[in-house]
Motif scaffolding. Sequence first.
Motif, PDB file in Angstrom:
ATOM      1  N   ALA A 136       0.840  -1.203   0.000  1.00 31.93           N
ATOM      2  CA  ALA A 136       0.000   0.000   0.000  1.00 31.93           C
ATOM      3  C   ALA A 136       0.874   1.250   0.000  1.00 31.93           C
ATOM      4  O   ALA A 136       0.658   2.185  -0.787  1.00 31.93           O
ATOM      5  N   GLU A 137       1.873   1.238   0.840  1.00 31.24           N
ATOM      6  CA  GLU A 137       2.793   2.365   0.955  1.00 31.24           C
ATOM      7  C   GLU A 137       3.520   2.594  -0.377  1.00 31.24           C
ATOM      8  O   GLU A 137       3.662   3.732  -0.845  1.00 31.24           O
ATOM      9  N   CYS A 138       3.929   1.524  -1.000  1.00 30.26           N
ATOM     10  CA  CYS A 138       4.690   1.646  -2.245  1.00 30.26           C
ATOM     11  C   CYS A 138       3.804   2.182  -3.367  1.00 30.26           C
ATOM     12  O   CYS A 138       4.211   3.077  -4.125  1.00 30.26           O
ATOM     13  N   VAL A 139       2.590   1.658  -3.467  1.00 28.46           N
ATOM     14  CA  VAL A 139       1.675   2.115  -4.522  1.00 28.46           C
ATOM     15  C   VAL A 139       1.277   3.576  -4.291  1.00 28.46           C
ATOM     16  O   VAL A 139       1.277   4.397  -5.216  1.00 28.46           O
ATOM     17  N   THR A 140       0.966   3.901  -3.053  1.00 28.70           N
ATOM     18  CA  THR A 140       0.522   5.258  -2.737  1.00 28.70           C
ATOM     19  C   THR A 140       1.634   6.278  -3.028  1.00 28.70           C
ATOM     20  O   THR A 140       1.394   7.329  -3.650  1.00 28.70           O
ATOM     21  N   ALA A 141       2.854   5.949  -2.605  1.00 26.65           N
ATOM     22  CA  ALA A 141       3.976   6.854  -2.872  1.00 26.65           C
ATOM     23  C   ALA A 141       4.219   6.981  -4.380  1.00 26.65           C
ATOM     24  O   ALA A 141       4.548   8.064  -4.892  1.00 26.65           O
ATOM     25  N   THR A 142       4.028   5.882  -5.103  1.00 23.49           N
ATOM     26  CA  THR A 142       4.230   5.918  -6.550  1.00 23.49           C
ATOM     27  C   THR A 142       3.154   6.780  -7.213  1.00 23.49           C
ATOM     28  O   THR A 142       3.445   7.541  -8.151  1.00 23.49           O
ATOM     29  N   GLN A 143       1.914   6.698  -6.715  1.00 23.70           N
ATOM     30  CA  GLN A 143       0.849   7.549  -7.267  1.00 23.70           C
ATOM     31  C   GLN A 143       1.165   9.029  -7.060  1.00 23.70           C
ATOM     32  O   GLN A 143       0.959   9.850  -7.955  1.00 23.70           O
ATOM     33  N   ARG A 144       1.671   9.359  -5.870  1.00 22.59           N
ATOM     34  CA  ARG A 144       2.069  10.752  -5.609  1.00 22.59           C
ATOM     35  C   ARG A 144       3.154  11.174  -6.585  1.00 22.59           C
ATOM     36  O   ARG A 144       3.123  12.261  -7.152  1.00 22.59           O
ATOM     37  N   ASP A 145       4.105  10.281  -6.773  1.00 19.97           N
ATOM     38  CA  ASP A 145       5.236  10.560  -7.654  1.00 19.97           C
ATOM     39  C   ASP A 145       4.770  10.769  -9.105  1.00 19.97           C
ATOM     40  O   ASP A 145       5.251  11.655  -9.819  1.00 19.97           O
ATOM     41  N   ILE A 146       3.795   9.945  -9.523  1.00 15.57           N
ATOM     42  CA  ILE A 146       3.246  10.092 -10.879  1.00 15.57           C
ATOM     43  C   ILE A 146       2.614  11.477 -11.037  1.00 15.57           C
ATOM     44  O   ILE A 146       2.841  12.173 -12.029  1.00 15.57           O
ATOM     45  N   ALA A 147       1.831  11.850 -10.010  1.00 13.52           N
ATOM     46  CA  ALA A 147       1.167  13.160 -10.068  1.00 13.52           C
ATOM     47  C   ALA A 147       2.207  14.277 -10.200  1.00 13.52           C
ATOM     48  O   ALA A 147       2.072  15.177 -11.039  1.00 13.52           O
ATOM     49  N   GLU A 180       9.823  15.259 -21.511  1.00 11.96           N
ATOM     50  CA  GLU A 180       8.850  14.316 -20.965  1.00 11.96           C
ATOM     51  C   GLU A 180       9.482  12.923 -20.795  1.00 11.96           C
ATOM     52  O   GLU A 180       9.232  12.237 -19.793  1.00 11.96           O
ATOM     53  N   VAL A 181      10.305  12.544 -21.768  1.00  8.13           N
ATOM     54  CA  VAL A 181      11.010  11.256 -21.648  1.00  8.13           C
ATOM     55  C   VAL A 181      11.895  11.273 -20.409  1.00  8.13           C
ATOM     56  O   VAL A 181      11.951  10.292 -19.649  1.00  8.13           O
ATOM     57  N   ALA A 182      12.564  12.399 -20.183  1.00  6.01           N
ATOM     58  CA  ALA A 182      13.447  12.503 -19.003  1.00  6.01           C
ATOM     59  C   ALA A 182      12.635  12.357 -17.716  1.00  6.01           C
ATOM     60  O   ALA A 182      13.074  11.692 -16.763  1.00  6.01           O
ATOM     61  N   ARG A 183      11.436  12.936 -17.699  1.00  8.43           N
ATOM     62  CA  ARG A 183      10.585  12.798 -16.509  1.00  8.43           C
ATOM     63  C   ARG A 183      10.176  11.340 -16.287  1.00  8.43           C
ATOM     64  O   ARG A 183      10.136  10.855 -15.164  1.00  8.43           O
ATOM     65  N   ALA A 184       9.871  10.651 -17.410  1.00  5.27           N
ATOM     66  CA  ALA A 184       9.490   9.235 -17.300  1.00  5.27           C
ATOM     67  C   ALA A 184      10.662   8.396 -16.787  1.00  5.27           C
ATOM     68  O   ALA A 184      10.493   7.523 -15.919  1.00  5.27           O
ATOM     69  N   LYS A 185      11.848   8.684 -17.316  1.00 10.01           N
ATOM     70  CA  LYS A 185      13.030   7.940 -16.849  1.00 10.01           C
ATOM     71  C   LYS A 185      13.249   8.137 -15.358  1.00 10.01           C
ATOM     72  O   LYS A 185      13.542   7.190 -14.617  1.00 10.01           O
ATOM     73  N   ALA A 186      13.095   9.373 -14.912  1.00  4.17           N
ATOM     74  CA  ALA A 186      13.325   9.669 -13.496  1.00  4.17           C
ATOM     75  C   ALA A 186      12.277   8.968 -12.629  1.00  4.17           C
ATOM     76  O   ALA A 186      12.588   8.432 -11.557  1.00  4.17           O
ATOM     77  N   LEU A 187      11.028   8.956 -13.117  1.00 11.40           N
ATOM     78  CA  LEU A 187       9.959   8.264 -12.382  1.00 11.40           C
ATOM     79  C   LEU A 187      10.284   6.770 -12.245  1.00 11.40           C
ATOM     80  O   LEU A 187      10.120   6.166 -11.178  1.00 11.40           O
ATOM     81  N   HIS A 234       2.341  -3.147 -11.593  1.00 13.15           N
ATOM     82  CA  HIS A 234       2.802  -2.664 -12.888  1.00 13.15           C
ATOM     83  C   HIS A 234       2.512  -1.186 -13.023  1.00 13.15           C
ATOM     84  O   HIS A 234       1.467  -0.712 -12.579  1.00 13.15           O
ATOM     85  N   LEU A 235       3.414  -0.510 -13.681  1.00 12.96           N
ATOM     86  CA  LEU A 235       3.216   0.893 -14.003  1.00 12.96           C
ATOM     87  C   LEU A 235       3.312   1.000 -15.519  1.00 12.96           C
ATOM     88  O   LEU A 235       4.293   0.548 -16.112  1.00 12.96           O
ATOM     89  N   THR A 236       2.267   1.529 -16.148  1.00 15.21           N
ATOM     90  CA  THR A 236       2.295   1.725 -17.596  1.00 15.21           C
ATOM     91  C   THR A 236       2.480   3.213 -17.863  1.00 15.21           C
ATOM     92  O   THR A 236       1.530   3.986 -17.740  1.00 15.21           O
ATOM     93  N   MET A 237       3.690   3.603 -18.181  1.00 21.64           N
ATOM     94  CA  MET A 237       3.967   5.018 -18.422  1.00 21.64           C
ATOM     95  C   MET A 237       3.747   5.340 -19.894  1.00 21.64           C
ATOM     96  O   MET A 237       4.291   4.662 -20.766  1.00 21.64           O
ATOM     97  N   THR A 238       2.933   6.351 -20.141  1.00 21.66           N
ATOM     98  CA  THR A 238       2.755   6.801 -21.523  1.00 21.66           C
ATOM     99  C   THR A 238       3.378   8.179 -21.644  1.00 21.66           C
ATOM    100  O   THR A 238       3.301   8.985 -20.725  1.00 21.66           O
ATOM    101  N   PHE A 239       4.047   8.413 -22.755  1.00 23.32           N
ATOM    102  CA  PHE A 239       4.675   9.729 -22.921  1.00 23.32           C
ATOM    103  C   PHE A 239       4.994   9.990 -24.383  1.00 23.32           C
ATOM    104  O   PHE A 239       5.043   9.072 -25.201  1.00 23.32           O
ATOM    105  N   ASP A 240       5.205  11.224 -24.662  1.00 24.02           N
ATOM    106  CA  ASP A 240       5.495  11.671 -26.023  1.00 24.02           C
ATOM    107  C   ASP A 240       6.979  11.461 -26.297  1.00 24.02           C
ATOM    108  O   ASP A 240       7.830  12.148 -25.724  1.00 24.02           O
TER     109      ASP A 240
END
Lengths: 456, 456
Positions: B345-356, B386-393, B374-380
């Motif tokens: 729960a902690e991991c998913v919740t923190a990841t959701q915050r991070d996505i936001a 935006e790619v750099a943000r996805a990599k960092a996430l 699983h995390l499905t990241m979509t980006f341009d």
Amino acid sequence: MVTFIEPSSRAGRDAGAIEAALAELTRAFGNRLVTSQIVREQHGNTLTWVANQPPDAVVFPQSAADVQEIVRICATHGVPVIPFGTGSSLEGQVNAPHGGVSIDVRDMNRVLAVHAEDLDCVIEPGITRKALNEHLRDQGLFFPIDPGADASLGGMAATRCSGTNAVRYGTMKDNVLSLKVVLANGEIMTTARRAKKSSSGYDLTRLMIGSEGTLGVIVELTLRLSGIPEAIASGICPFPSVEAACNATILTIQSGIPVARIELLDELQVKASNAYSRLRLPETPMRFGEIAVEFGGGPFEWATQAEERTKLWQARHDAYWSGRALRPGAGVFATDVCVPISRLAECVTATQRDIAESRLVAPIMGHVGDGNFHLTMTFDMADAEEVARAKALHERLVARALAMDGTCTGEHGVGQGKMAYLEAEHGRPALDAMRAIKRALDPDGIMNPGKIVSLA
Amino acid sequence: MVTFIEPSSRAGRDAGAIEAALAELTRAFGNRLVTSQIVREQHGNTLTWVANQPPDAVVFPQSAADVQEIVRICATHGVPVIPFGTGSSLEGQVNAPHGGVSIDVRDMNRVLAVHAEDLDCVIEPGITRKALNEHLRDQGLFFPIDPGADASLGGMAATRCSGTNAVRYGTMKDNVLSLKVVLANGEIMTTARRAKKSSSGYDLTRLMIGSEGTLGVIVELTLRLSGIPEAIASGICPFPSVEAACNATILTIQSGIPVARIELLDELQVKASNAYSRLRLPETPMRFGEIAVEFGGGPFEWATQAEERTKLWQARHDAYWSGRALRPGAGVFATDVCVPISRLAECVTATQRDIAESRLVAPIMGHVGDGNFHLTMTFDMADAEEVARAKALHERLVARALAMDGTCTGEHGVGQGKMAYLEAEHGRPALDAMRAIKRALDPDGIMNPGKIVSLA
């Protein structure tokens, strides 16, 4: 005395190297390094039937760091190390055919953590399964692998042990999440994280499980735990023949009944158990069964009183001793094979015929739900001709199992007793792969040498 | 175009060696060796998001002997071989970063034997799980591992795949009895017999499972089968928060309820699935569950109609595509991690915050019963920022999982995408051990090089 398996020659050992290693170990460990003849012999063979092969010394580490230091000192001098749990293995795994230092982990017996929410725990290798389950009981949890003997968990992992509960809970390979292992270079390797599953690289956990100390010394285990079943029903069932008992077992398993364990005893083993455990079972092939249900579950016809169950399973666990008691003072050689369950009746029946022709006293019992059975051969070790008959019976047993697409050992492991059969079972490419892995992780051959694969 | 993971340089390849190998392969395989650009690119990346890395040729063997010949020819010339199933892996496992020959096993798709009494079957690696289960259905048996994609069984073993049913049935490591593997020297190794369990030497079966073709090419599998459950009940359950859903799951599993699968979808994934699969689920965190009972079983409150269940699970299996459909034309990077369930729960919740905070469109779904999500990241992909943000996430997701004693991949495998994290996860001694094993079994580095561990 005639020996069943000849101990390896200790020729070629470098006495100076051992002396130097023992001097260093004494400086580091003081009276936790023991070289008395009696302690060395206690560690030189236990329940196995391979002749006594004492190590040069026994050391009692108290921590992973201690084990690292022992391995580093021994590695420097090229001296073998042999991990030792409770000594209940049966194929000469803890003997020291090339001498060296036995690492007895009895003092490394702490429960380091119990994670009830995750159904796992972290322990040291010397704790025994009964002590661990005592510790876990209050939390409604238990570790389900039960080889009968009150073995150490480190030893159980090293031998890829299984036992009576494997039908439902699997073997050690299915119930260890991670290991910490001291490698031949003295480093500690952690094989996995505590996550329930992972696809992250080679499965080092499973590689270590069953490697019998030949690739490293286990110094910590993370175990998967199970909930104590809400309802348990045990029962015994006599059958007119081994074949009938096996066929009933196949049907039971195919029906998906939640059986925890199904054990087969042949007539002679029932007789031995009646005598040793003071039971009054009818002396025909017999099936011991146990159904364990955690949720819901249908009506049971079997006995469910805890006391009755305990007596029954204690008798089953004492089968090794009851077999020995059939011929007090005789040599005893307990061996096991495992075949696809469809071939089990045929394999057991043919083995019974073979025993009769061999004129040996040798009861059979087995984890029939897995296709795994044990033969306890008793014989007069002073009688070379009888020993020869026992050896020949053993050879034919393994050959029969292999011919049925089975394995030369379902759960006892290879040790020294089964090394001769690995090539016939696995073929040369697989054996070469095992040797390549052994060389890669233990290039100087100091980790429990003379077991599983020989590099000579 | 910006790339998420840079393809390795193909510099230093010996064009002459490849030409010589292809000439020999053409003589041996005729038009079953294909070098057209389109077929090479089809085998150069599939669902992964690593840039296309085509092999020099694709060959379609029809037998284990064909695979042996391919490997021998390639070994002679030092040319890489890359096993290929259906191409549904997600971390660049089937790409050819160093060129070489892709071995597409689609024509090796026969069921060689079904042993119903032993609950096992013997198959070739190219058969897919749906085709196999179709074949088994009449006998009341099925192979329970279900990664969603209709993957080949050889690929599923190579990736140590698990999927939705792992809560009850385990992963590929628990459901493969034996493998035949063509090694780097062209020999065929059989990893085990057909017995249900064995303690006979190192566990080569588990070593090969999850090795992603870097130690050998799987040419035959013996699989453990299960009985088709008598009763199945599926249901969905909305929760106010991810945490509430996770806590309910922990309780469910601790209670020993015979759950086959429990899947978590976050709000965004529910939205994506509603759109893509035409469902009308309330857009809050949601749990999909399924209880499967083979014997007895309590009352169910959930829906049990097969049609309804199928629709639900099809939507779950289409989650990857629904995620892609959130941003048509965008790059999609599907990744997974796995943590102890108490930390989920902690991991998913923190990841959701991070996505936001990352301002990315990235739904979460997971095999919540295992702690795997699983995390499905979509980006341009044209937008470097935006790619750099996805990599960092992505980096932070893995770091978070590791900090919680989790793994960088629960089931997708390492391929090229997760290589960078293995040392952080396993530590240097374990990574050194993996490298030593790789060198021992593939000294010339021709087996799917550039995946899992690098020897450079």
